[in-house]
Design a protein around this motif. Structure first.
Motif, mmCIF file in Angstrom:
data_model
loop_
_atom_site.group_PDB
_atom_site.id
_atom_site.type_symbol
_atom_site.label_atom_id
_atom_site.label_comp_id
_atom_site.label_asym_id
_atom_site.label_seq_id
_atom_site.Cartn_x
_atom_site.Cartn_y
_atom_site.Cartn_z
ATOM 1 N N PRO A 322 -32.786 6.104 -2.082
ATOM 2 C CA PRO A 322 -32.535 7.549 -2.121
ATOM 3 C C PRO A 322 -32.912 8.211 -0.788
ATOM 4 O O PRO A 322 -33.896 7.840 -0.148
ATOM 5 C CB PRO A 322 -33.440 8.033 -3.252
ATOM 6 C CG PRO A 322 -34.549 7.030 -3.300
ATOM 7 C CD PRO A 322 -33.949 5.715 -2.907
ATOM 8 N N GLN A 338 -34.968 8.466 4.374
ATOM 9 C CA GLN A 338 -34.763 7.461 3.322
ATOM 10 C C GLN A 338 -36.115 7.046 2.739
ATOM 11 O O GLN A 338 -37.126 7.024 3.437
ATOM 12 C CB GLN A 338 -34.065 6.236 3.921
ATOM 13 C CG GLN A 338 -32.753 6.532 4.614
ATOM 14 C CD GLN A 338 -32.433 5.524 5.702
ATOM 15 O OE1 GLN A 338 -33.252 4.704 6.080
ATOM 16 N NE2 GLN A 338 -31.216 5.601 6.232
ATOM 17 N N TRP A 379 -36.094 4.665 -9.405
ATOM 18 C CA TRP A 379 -34.646 4.867 -9.516
ATOM 19 C C TRP A 379 -33.974 3.629 -10.091
ATOM 20 O O TRP A 379 -34.458 2.501 -9.970
ATOM 21 C CB TRP A 379 -34.023 5.266 -8.179
ATOM 22 C CG TRP A 379 -34.126 4.266 -7.059
ATOM 23 C CD1 TRP A 379 -33.268 3.262 -6.767
ATOM 24 C CD2 TRP A 379 -35.170 4.197 -6.086
ATOM 25 N NE1 TRP A 379 -33.687 2.570 -5.668
ATOM 26 C CE2 TRP A 379 -34.854 3.139 -5.218
ATOM 27 C CE3 TRP A 379 -36.341 4.951 -5.847
ATOM 28 C CZ2 TRP A 379 -35.671 2.782 -4.150
ATOM 29 C CZ3 TRP A 379 -37.139 4.607 -4.785
ATOM 30 C CH2 TRP A 379 -36.801 3.532 -3.943
ATOM 31 N N GLN A 385 -23.950 5.043 -10.969
ATOM 32 C CA GLN A 385 -24.578 6.149 -10.252
ATOM 33 C C GLN A 385 -26.086 5.981 -10.240
ATOM 34 O O GLN A 385 -26.694 5.575 -11.228
ATOM 35 C CB GLN A 385 -24.212 7.489 -10.889
ATOM 36 C CG GLN A 385 -24.714 8.706 -10.115
ATOM 37 C CD GLN A 385 -24.334 10.003 -10.785
ATOM 38 O OE1 GLN A 385 -24.602 10.202 -11.972
ATOM 39 N NE2 GLN A 385 -23.692 10.912 -10.038
ATOM 40 N N THR A 401 -29.909 13.358 -10.303
ATOM 41 C CA THR A 401 -28.769 12.630 -9.761
ATOM 42 C C THR A 401 -28.487 13.182 -8.359
ATOM 43 O O THR A 401 -29.007 14.241 -8.005
ATOM 44 C CB THR A 401 -27.529 12.788 -10.653
ATOM 45 O OG1 THR A 401 -27.220 14.179 -10.782
ATOM 46 C CG2 THR A 401 -27.756 12.182 -12.029
ATOM 47 N N PRO A 402 -27.696 12.460 -7.544
ATOM 48 C CA PRO A 402 -27.458 12.934 -6.175
ATOM 49 C C PRO A 402 -26.988 14.381 -6.131
ATOM 50 O O PRO A 402 -26.087 14.781 -6.872
ATOM 51 C CB PRO A 402 -26.382 11.974 -5.662
ATOM 52 C CG PRO A 402 -26.630 10.711 -6.417
ATOM 53 C CD PRO A 402 -27.046 11.151 -7.781
ATOM 54 N N GLY A 403 -27.659 15.164 -5.277
ATOM 55 C CA GLY A 403 -27.315 16.573 -5.123
ATOM 56 C C GLY A 403 -28.177 17.514 -5.936
ATOM 57 O O GLY A 403 -28.109 18.734 -5.725
ATOM 58 N N GLU A 414 -35.425 17.555 -3.201
ATOM 59 C CA GLU A 414 -33.981 17.383 -3.391
ATOM 60 C C GLU A 414 -33.591 15.915 -3.209
ATOM 61 O O GLU A 414 -33.948 15.288 -2.197
ATOM 62 C CB GLU A 414 -33.208 18.243 -2.393
ATOM 63 C CG GLU A 414 -31.694 18.143 -2.561
ATOM 64 C CD GLU A 414 -30.938 18.937 -1.511
ATOM 65 O OE1 GLU A 414 -29.687 18.923 -1.548
ATOM 66 O OE2 GLU A 414 -31.597 19.563 -0.644
ATOM 67 N N VAL A 416 -30.865 14.032 -2.129
ATOM 68 C CA VAL A 416 -29.663 14.370 -1.365
ATOM 69 C C VAL A 416 -28.522 13.405 -1.676
ATOM 70 O O VAL A 416 -27.422 13.811 -2.036
ATOM 71 C CB VAL A 416 -29.972 14.364 0.151
ATOM 72 C CG1 VAL A 416 -28.715 14.711 0.947
ATOM 73 C CG2 VAL A 416 -31.108 15.341 0.461
ATOM 74 N N ARG A 417 -28.790 12.111 -1.555
ATOM 75 C CA ARG A 417 -27.749 11.100 -1.761
ATOM 76 C C ARG A 417 -28.373 9.717 -1.814
ATOM 77 O O ARG A 417 -29.547 9.545 -1.439
ATOM 78 C CB ARG A 417 -26.727 11.136 -0.613
ATOM 79 C CG ARG A 417 -27.327 10.841 0.746
ATOM 80 C CD ARG A 417 -26.302 10.939 1.870
ATOM 81 N NE ARG A 417 -26.912 10.738 3.187
ATOM 82 C CZ ARG A 417 -27.464 11.699 3.915
ATOM 83 N NH1 ARG A 417 -27.490 12.955 3.435
ATOM 84 N NH2 ARG A 417 -27.999 11.440 5.100
ATOM 85 N N ALA A 418 -27.601 8.753 -2.275
ATOM 86 C CA ALA A 418 -27.984 7.335 -2.178
ATOM 87 C C ALA A 418 -27.448 6.806 -0.854
ATOM 88 O O ALA A 418 -26.296 7.045 -0.495
ATOM 89 C CB ALA A 418 -27.418 6.544 -3.348
ATOM 90 N N GLN A 419 -28.288 6.079 -0.125
ATOM 91 C CA GLN A 419 -27.912 5.623 1.206
ATOM 92 C C GLN A 419 -28.276 4.151 1.372
ATOM 93 O O GLN A 419 -29.342 3.706 0.949
ATOM 94 C CB GLN A 419 -28.618 6.466 2.268
ATOM 95 C CG GLN A 419 -28.099 6.265 3.667
ATOM 96 C CD GLN A 419 -28.705 7.285 4.619
ATOM 97 O OE1 GLN A 419 -29.917 7.330 4.828
ATOM 98 N NE2 GLN A 419 -27.862 8.127 5.207
#
Length: 569
Positions: A322, A338, A379, A385, A401-403, A414, A416-419
């Protein structure tokens, strides 16, 4: 002379008997059906090589690797695997029979090309200049008409149309002319045949004597040998600089490498790209790829002995982590980076479906503060997802969840996203406390990469660049930095010159064949009438052209009404 003696005399009219191998071979190689059979056989062989799996290039020269690869094919082909391997069906394009087939095709094309040259030369240099009078009545392309001016008028108009004209005979009051335009264009067909021959030779040279190997070479590493077998002709390539060019917006605009190629005491340093290779010692070095998922790691034993000082190549292996942003209630940034995995919760089932990744989120209480705040993070994946669980001071367990954003009284967390981050499992790292060590290379909030290593200590070790870290057993680990590397393709293609020349010759030959058609014309001029008969390649309108020629001479009976409707040439 007696009858017996006469019987023993050879008859000069009897031709020698027996088979003439050279004549038989020549006739076979010039036979169109045999040529089509060879081409069809080559196409079938090529299809076999495409449909059946072929031995990978790096395994071809390694008997153990090749044998292991063949054993895997038994799962598909069963008892047929052995016979198929004996027939080289798993290595069609490098088999003796496939190359022999192409050699035979080249010989056949050579024989056909040679056999066509003499007739072509004769047709161009010594064309048939006279024809029987009956030909003017039965030729496919012909015309006859009356006109003024006689033979000189015909000669003049033909020369204006770029014909080479000569008088070949005068008899019985008639003048016979032969006119030839673009006679040399028949060499275009010969040139096309020669181009095909050179193309085949070039392809065969590329297959039999060509070389192509791809190496991945990182910066700061020793020069890599190109050939598997050592020898005086060995090449070594060292990566001086693997470069990825970016514009002001961060878009990739360029990949190139500065490489050093060495053979013996000779060294050449040059720049290579995908389309502009480095030329050195008869080989081309192309830029094939660019990587930055490589770390340099140094490991020392408790007694100070150097155990490892080399690269860790993640080989494009990654793990999803994440990317988290933490801000204060008034919008000041505390954490943005990250969050790599630090441990694993195996769940309750024996499989990995309910496993969860665990980590600890640590950030300062306020910008620049030494006091740290800690949150527990886990996670897992559901329906493709990533779902994040977060708990900590003043925050009950929350799922994101992302976002999505979680708020406490003082902080905003927050997801933000999975990277994806480089991640690799290593089975034999010095100083490991278990059977496996997991190495991850995330990027910190300052933009600098670091290593997070699980399995060399009871707690995950964070390795910052050039900062030695010692584990409980006294082993010292130093992350020497992230490296860039390039994949370079080293090639030698002795057939490429043949192929380029062949392509140029084929284009010229086809252009001549289709756009410069030859015309041969025989003319009989009598006091009463003029007769024309000719041969024209790739056109069915030569008769109309002859009639319009008479019309241009002032003849009233040369052109047909349809000829004039279409327009005069």
């Amino acid at each position: 002379m007696t009858a017996a003696s006469r019987a023993r005399e050879p008859d000069a009219r009897i031709e020698p008997g027996g088979l003439d191998p050279l004549r038989w071979a020549w006739q076979l190689l010039t036979n169109v059906k045999f040529a089509l059979f060879l081409v069809g056989l080559a196409l079938v062989a090529g299809m076999v090589g495409v449909v059946l799996p072929q031995v990978p290039g790096p395994m071809r020269a390694n008997p153990a690797a090749r044998s292991a690869w063949i054993e895997l094919r038994r799962e598909t082909y069963g008892p047929l695997t052995g016979p198929m391997d004996a027939l080289d069906l798993f290595d069609v394009f490098h088999s003796a029979w496939f190359n022999g087939l192409w050699v035979l095709i080249i010989v056949a094309v050579t024989v056909c090309t040679v056999s066509r040259f003499r007739p072509t030369w004769r047709a161009v240099q010594r064309p048939q200049r006279t024809v029987a009078d009956a030909y003017f009545e039965r030729a496919h392309h012909r015309a006859d008409f009356t006109h003024e001016g006689g033979a000189p008028a015909i000669e003049a108009i033909l020369r204006r149309r770029r014909y080479r004209v000569e008088r070949v005979a005068e008899r019985n009051g008639a003048t016979y002319l032969f006119a030839d335009r673009f006679g040399w264009s028949q060499y275009g067909t010969f040139l096309s045949h020669l181009a095909l021959l050179m193309l085949l030779i070039g392809a065969l040279l590329t297959t039999m004597a060509g070389f192509d190997r791809t190496l991945v070479i990182a910066e700061t590493t020793p020069a890599a040998p190109v050939f598997a077998a050592p020898g005086p002709g060995q090449l070594f390539i060292r990566m001086v600089d693997a470069n990825r060019g970016l514009d002001a917006d961060g878009n990739i605009i360029d990949y190139h490498s500065i490489v050093e190629v060495r053979r013996g005491d000779e060294v050449k340093t040059c720049k290579t790209t995908v389309n502009d290779p480095c030329h050195a010692f008869g080989y081309k070095v192309h830029q094939a790829a660019w990587f930055n998922d490589i770390a340099r790691l140094r490991i020392e034993a408790p007694n100070g002995q150097l155990l490892y000082d080399d690269v860790v190549d993640f080989d494009s292996q990654t793990a999803l982590a994440p990317f988290i942003r933490v801000t204060t209630a008034d919008g000041r940034l505390l954490f943005e980076q990250q969050l790599p995995q630090m441990a694993t919760d195996p769940g309750v089932s024996p499989g990995r479906d309910d496993d969860s990744a665990l980590a600890v989120l640590v950030f300062p209480e306020s910008p620049g503060a030494e006091t740290l705040v800690t949150y527990a993070v886990a996670w897992f994946f559901r329906d493709g997802q990533m779902r994040l669980s977060l708990s900590g001071p003043d925050l009950e367990l929350v799922s994101l969840t992302p976002g999505e954003l979680a708020s406490t009284g003082d902080y905003r967390v927050e997801f933000v996203r999975a990277q994806a981050i480089p991640a690799l499992t290593i089975g034999d790292m010095p100083g490991a406390i278990g059977d496996e060590v997991t190495v991850q290379m995330p990027t910190g909030g300052d933009g600098a990469p670091y290593l997070l290593v699980n399995g060399i200590s009871f707690d995950p070790l964070v390795l910052r660049q050039d900062t030695p870290v010692e584990n409980e057993d006294g082993y010292t680990y130093t992350f020497r930095g992230q490296l860039e590397a390039s994949g370079v393709s080293v090639r030698r293609d002795p057939g490429d010159t043949f192929i380029w020349v062949a392509v140029a010759m084929a284009m010229v030959g086809l252009a001549i064949t289709f756009y410069v058609p030859r015309r041969r014309l025989w003319v009989k001029v009598t006091p009463a009438r003029t007769y024309m008969a000719g041969i024209a390649e790739r056109t069915t309108r030569f008769s109309r052209e002859l009639r319009l020629l008479g019309h241009e001479l002032g003849s009233r009976d040369a052109a047909l009404p349809a000829d004039l409707v279409r327009g005069e040439d």
